[in-house]
Motif scaffolding. Structure first.
Motif, PDB file in Angstrom:
ATOM      1  N   ALA A  79      29.858  37.581  -2.263  1.00  0.00           N
ATOM      2  CA  ALA A  79      30.518  36.872  -1.169  1.00  0.00           C
ATOM      3  C   ALA A  79      31.029  35.511  -1.613  1.00  0.00           C
ATOM      4  CB  ALA A  79      29.542  36.691  -0.008  1.00  0.00           C
ATOM      5  N   VAL A  80      32.206  35.152  -1.083  1.00  0.00           N
ATOM      6  CA  VAL A  80      32.788  33.832  -1.301  1.00  0.00           C
ATOM      7  C   VAL A  80      33.270  33.315   0.051  1.00  0.00           C
ATOM      8  CG1 VAL A  80      34.594  32.493  -2.430  1.00  0.00           C
ATOM      9  CG2 VAL A  80      33.516  34.378  -3.658  1.00  0.00           C
ATOM     10  N   ALA A  81      32.700  32.186   0.489  1.00  0.00           N
ATOM     11  CA  ALA A  81      33.175  31.506   1.693  1.00  0.00           C
ATOM     12  C   ALA A  81      34.257  30.531   1.249  1.00  0.00           C
ATOM     13  CB  ALA A  81      32.028  30.767   2.369  1.00  0.00           C
ATOM     14  N   ILE A  82      35.358  30.460   1.992  1.00  0.00           N
ATOM     15  CA  ILE A  82      36.501  29.647   1.577  1.00  0.00           C
ATOM     16  C   ILE A  82      36.878  28.665   2.669  1.00  0.00           C
ATOM     17  CG2 ILE A  82      38.929  29.697   0.897  1.00  0.00           C
ATOM     18  CD1 ILE A  82      38.337  32.658  -0.006  1.00  0.00           C
ATOM     19  N   LYS A  83      36.983  27.389   2.272  1.00  0.00           N
ATOM     20  CA  LYS A  83      37.468  26.328   3.159  1.00  0.00           C
ATOM     21  C   LYS A  83      38.673  25.729   2.437  1.00  0.00           C
ATOM     22  CE  LYS A  83      32.802  25.507   4.713  1.00  0.00           C
ATOM     23  NZ  LYS A  83      31.636  24.627   4.682  1.00  0.00           N
ATOM     24  N   ALA A  84      39.865  26.113   2.854  1.00  0.00           N
ATOM     25  CA  ALA A  84      41.094  25.695   2.183  1.00  0.00           C
ATOM     26  C   ALA A  84      41.935  24.814   3.103  1.00  0.00           C
ATOM     27  CB  ALA A  84      41.899  26.913   1.755  1.00  0.00           C
ATOM     28  N   SER A  85      42.406  23.692   2.556  1.00  0.00           N
ATOM     29  CA  SER A  85      43.203  22.774   3.365  1.00  0.00           C
ATOM     30  C   SER A  85      44.283  22.117   2.504  1.00  0.00           C
ATOM     31  CB  SER A  85      42.317  21.703   3.992  1.00  0.00           C
ATOM     32  OG  SER A  85      41.687  20.933   2.988  1.00  0.00           O
ATOM     33  N   VAL A  86      45.182  21.400   3.187  1.00  0.00           N
ATOM     34  CA  VAL A  86      46.206  20.612   2.496  1.00  0.00           C
ATOM     35  C   VAL A  86      45.705  19.179   2.405  1.00  0.00           C
ATOM     36  CG1 VAL A  86      48.135  22.080   3.186  1.00  0.00           C
ATOM     37  CG2 VAL A  86      47.481  20.167   4.615  1.00  0.00           C
ATOM     38  N   PRO A  87      46.171  18.408   1.423  1.00  0.00           N
ATOM     39  CA  PRO A  87      45.746  17.014   1.319  1.00  0.00           C
ATOM     40  C   PRO A  87      46.045  16.242   2.608  1.00  0.00           C
ATOM     41  CG  PRO A  87      46.885  17.675  -0.668  1.00  0.00           C
ATOM     42  CD  PRO A  87      47.064  18.789   0.326  1.00  0.00           C
ATOM     43  N   GLY A  88      45.038  15.551   3.106  1.00  0.00           N
ATOM     44  CA  GLY A  88      45.201  14.732   4.295  1.00  0.00           C
ATOM     45  C   GLY A  88      45.286  15.491   5.604  1.00  0.00           C
ATOM     46  N   GLY A  89      44.999  16.758   5.591  1.00  0.00           N
ATOM     47  CA  GLY A  89      45.123  17.535   6.828  1.00  0.00           C
ATOM     48  C   GLY A  89      44.205  18.717   6.864  1.00  0.00           C
ATOM     49  N   LYS A  90      44.550  19.656   7.702  1.00  0.00           N
ATOM     50  CA  LYS A  90      43.754  20.871   7.861  1.00  0.00           C
ATOM     51  C   LYS A  90      44.367  21.928   7.060  1.00  0.00           C
ATOM     52  CE  LYS A  90      41.601  20.200  12.249  1.00  0.00           C
ATOM     53  NZ  LYS A  90      41.161  20.866  13.406  1.00  0.00           N
TER      54      LYS A  90
END
Length: 90
Positions: A79-90
């Protein structure tokens, strides 16, 4: 031999040129649970921030990360949980 954590970091660095990347080995929290293969490298959390995710939905960001990791997710890692965002934002 490189650890799975190092391999994941290298792949994601190449694929997304992230401004922030943290790969956390959560395997110890899952010892004895489903998917624990005893290797100590079965569960990870990826926190990644990259301009490559601009204008892309949260679901699509996760799909991009999973695609970049290839056979790691589901075959070499449970399993891999992923929290992906753009710089300075969501």
């Amino acid at each position: 031999m490189a650890t799975m954590q190092a391999e994941i970091e290298e792949i994601l660095q190449r694929a997304f040129a992230p401004t922030m990347l943290e790969v956390i080995n959560d395997s110890g929290q899952h010892a004895g649970h489903a998917g624990d293969d005893g290797s100590g490298e079965s569960h990870f959390t990826v926190v990644i921030e990259s301009p490559a995710f601009a204008g892309v939905s949260r679901l699509q960001r996760q799909r991009q990360v999973i695609a970049a990791l290839g056979d790691i997710v589901g075959e070499r890692v449970h399993a891999v949980a992923i929290k992906a965002s753009v710089p300075g934002g969501k």
